[in-house]
Design an enzyme around this catalytic site. Structure first.
Site, mmCIF file in Angstrom:
data_model
loop_
_atom_site.group_PDB
_atom_site.id
_atom_site.type_symbol
_atom_site.label_atom_id
_atom_site.label_comp_id
_atom_site.label_asym_id
_atom_site.label_seq_id
_atom_site.Cartn_x
_atom_site.Cartn_y
_atom_site.Cartn_z
ATOM 1 N N ASN A 43 0.838 -1.215 0.000
ATOM 2 C CA ASN A 43 0.000 0.000 0.000
ATOM 3 C C ASN A 43 0.871 1.263 0.000
ATOM 4 O O ASN A 43 0.570 2.244 -0.688
ATOM 5 C CB ASN A 43 -0.909 0.035 1.234
ATOM 6 C CG ASN A 43 -1.843 -1.159 1.295
ATOM 7 O OD1 ASN A 43 -2.120 -1.775 0.274
ATOM 8 N ND2 ASN A 43 -2.322 -1.490 2.487
ATOM 9 N N LYS A 223 -8.398 12.115 15.044
ATOM 10 C CA LYS A 223 -7.905 13.218 15.897
ATOM 11 C C LYS A 223 -6.675 13.914 15.282
ATOM 12 O O LYS A 223 -6.202 14.901 15.817
ATOM 13 C CB LYS A 223 -7.574 12.692 17.296
ATOM 14 C CG LYS A 223 -8.817 12.230 18.076
ATOM 15 C CD LYS A 223 -8.586 12.116 19.566
ATOM 16 C CE LYS A 223 -7.835 10.880 19.990
ATOM 17 N NZ LYS A 223 -8.502 9.587 19.801
ATOM 18 N N ASP A 251 -0.951 3.723 5.839
ATOM 19 C CA ASP A 251 -0.011 3.487 4.734
ATOM 20 C C ASP A 251 0.018 4.694 3.800
ATOM 21 O O ASP A 251 1.086 5.082 3.316
ATOM 22 C CB ASP A 251 -0.410 2.228 3.967
ATOM 23 C CG ASP A 251 -0.478 1.021 4.875
ATOM 24 O OD1 ASP A 251 0.330 0.966 5.826
ATOM 25 O OD2 ASP A 251 -1.328 0.149 4.665
ATOM 26 N N SER A 290 -7.219 2.390 -2.674
ATOM 27 C CA SER A 290 -7.748 3.697 -2.225
ATOM 28 C C SER A 290 -6.690 4.805 -2.233
ATOM 29 O O SER A 290 -6.985 5.950 -1.888
ATOM 30 C CB SER A 290 -8.308 3.568 -0.802
ATOM 31 O OG SER A 290 -7.243 3.426 0.121
HETATM 32 O O1 RIB Z 1 -2.504 -1.146 6.787
HETATM 33 C C1 RIB Z 1 -3.517 -1.872 6.152
HETATM 34 C C2 RIB Z 1 -3.011 -3.197 5.704
HETATM 35 O O2 RIB Z 1 -2.659 -3.959 6.828
HETATM 36 C C3 RIB Z 1 -4.018 -4.008 4.928
HETATM 37 O O3 RIB Z 1 -3.917 -3.808 3.547
HETATM 38 C C4 RIB Z 1 -3.744 -5.441 5.379
HETATM 39 O O4 RIB Z 1 -3.378 -6.279 4.346
HETATM 40 C C5 RIB Z 1 -2.669 -5.331 6.468
HETATM 41 O O5 RIB Z 1 -1.418 -5.663 6.026
#
Ligand code: RIB
Length: 298
Positions: A43, A223, A251, A290
């Site tokens: 991500n 927050k 992420d 996303s």
């Molecule tokens: O931070 C979200 C992620 O944490 C998800 O995509 C899931 O796969 C986990 O690794």
């Protein structure tokens, strides 16, 4: 050449959206499901790439359908995949995600698959050495993470550790890290301080700095966030959005922050940029899917 190298996992996120997150022993009827790219490292790589950064992703996947999903997504998002190991022995990982459609909050179980077997011997540190920033999390085996953090530090890179999921770390980790980016739950794990407000966030950040970390950024969900390097303290409110799925918001934040730092922006600008990237990511379903593009952000 990629200015940013990420070590982390890819998993196929299988997300179920419903009126609530089921509790132990409960069955609920959901209203939709989605299969898409996930894993914190993946991500973060997608976030950076969509914002215009060049990123090299070190990971391991299986030679299976979800492995193909990984490669297709990496190619679509222009991520350097020359350090992706394809294992014939292990499966690509999967995460089961329950999402409360009213709040966008979630509960996640990750089965890592192939990257759980990643070893130091499989890592080619050359790509790390050619980069300027090394970004990682705690989803690959800890000895591999430490090995790469050391290689990065020895070659003058900036090390960013998103310490998630939270787990016991030796002091060696803290000394190698330039930026430590827990969310409030993870910060509580490392410091024992429950974060309810800005004062608690400051106490927690200062405790982490005493443990040897140079810069601490605690993300606080709706927050906002708190930064401290022991001298400068910055609190920033989250941007106001209608969150439909918060999976991957941390992420998105780490990706946005890393890219802004690479561009030489001042710390407050980096935090504000990352805050916007994270906020926008919660308005779409999915984790990797996303991540906003620079156009969407503007
Ligand atoms: O931070 C979200 C992620 O944490 C998800 O995509 C899931 O796969 C986990 O690794």
């Amino acid at each position: 050449m990629s200015d940013i190298t990420i070590l982390g996992i890819f998993v196929a996120d299988i997300s179920f959206s419903g009126d609530k997150i089921p509790i132990e022993g409960e069955t609920i009827l959901g209203d939709s499901y989605n299969v898409g790219p996930g894993g914190k490292g993946c991500n973060q790589a997608i976030a950076i790439s969509r914002l215009g950064g060049k990123v090299n992703f070190i990971s391991k996947i299986g030679n299976d359908e979800y492995g193909k999903l990984a490669i297709n997504n990496f190619k679509k998002d222009n991520i350097d995949i020359s350090n992706i190991i394809i294992s014939k022995k292990h499966k690509t990982g999967v995460a089961g995600i329950h999402i409360d459609r009213n709040t966008g909050k979630n509960a996640i179980t990750v089965v890592r698959g192939a990257p759980a077997s990643l070893t130091r011997e499989e890592i080619d540190t050359n790509k790390i050495k050619q980069s300027k920033i090394f970004l990682t999390q705690l989803e690959v085996p800890l000895d591999v993470t430490l090995y790469c953090l050391k290689a990065a530090k020895e070659n003058g890179l900036i090390n960013i550790l998103n310490p998630a999921p939270a787990c016991k770390l030796s002091n060696e980790f803290f000394k190698l890290v330039d930026y430590f980016t827990p969310n409030e739950t993870e910060a509580e794990y490392y410091t024992g301080i429950k974060i309810i407000n800005e004062t608690d966030a400051k106490k927690s950040a200062l405790k982490l700095i005493k443990m040897g970390i140079k810069n601490v950024i605690i993300t606080l969900g709706e927050k906002g966030l708190f930064f401290s390097n022991g001298i400068e303290n910055i609190y920033i409110k989250s941007i106001q959005v209608k969150a439909i799925d918060t999976t991957g918001a941390g992420d998105a934040f780490n990706g946005g922050f890393t890219l802004a730092l690479l561009k030489g922006k001042k710390i407050k600008e980096c935090l504000e940029f990352a805050n916007r990237v994270a906020g926008l990511s919660t308005t779409k379903l999915g984790a990797g899917d996303s991540m906003p593009t620079l156009n969407e952000l503007n």
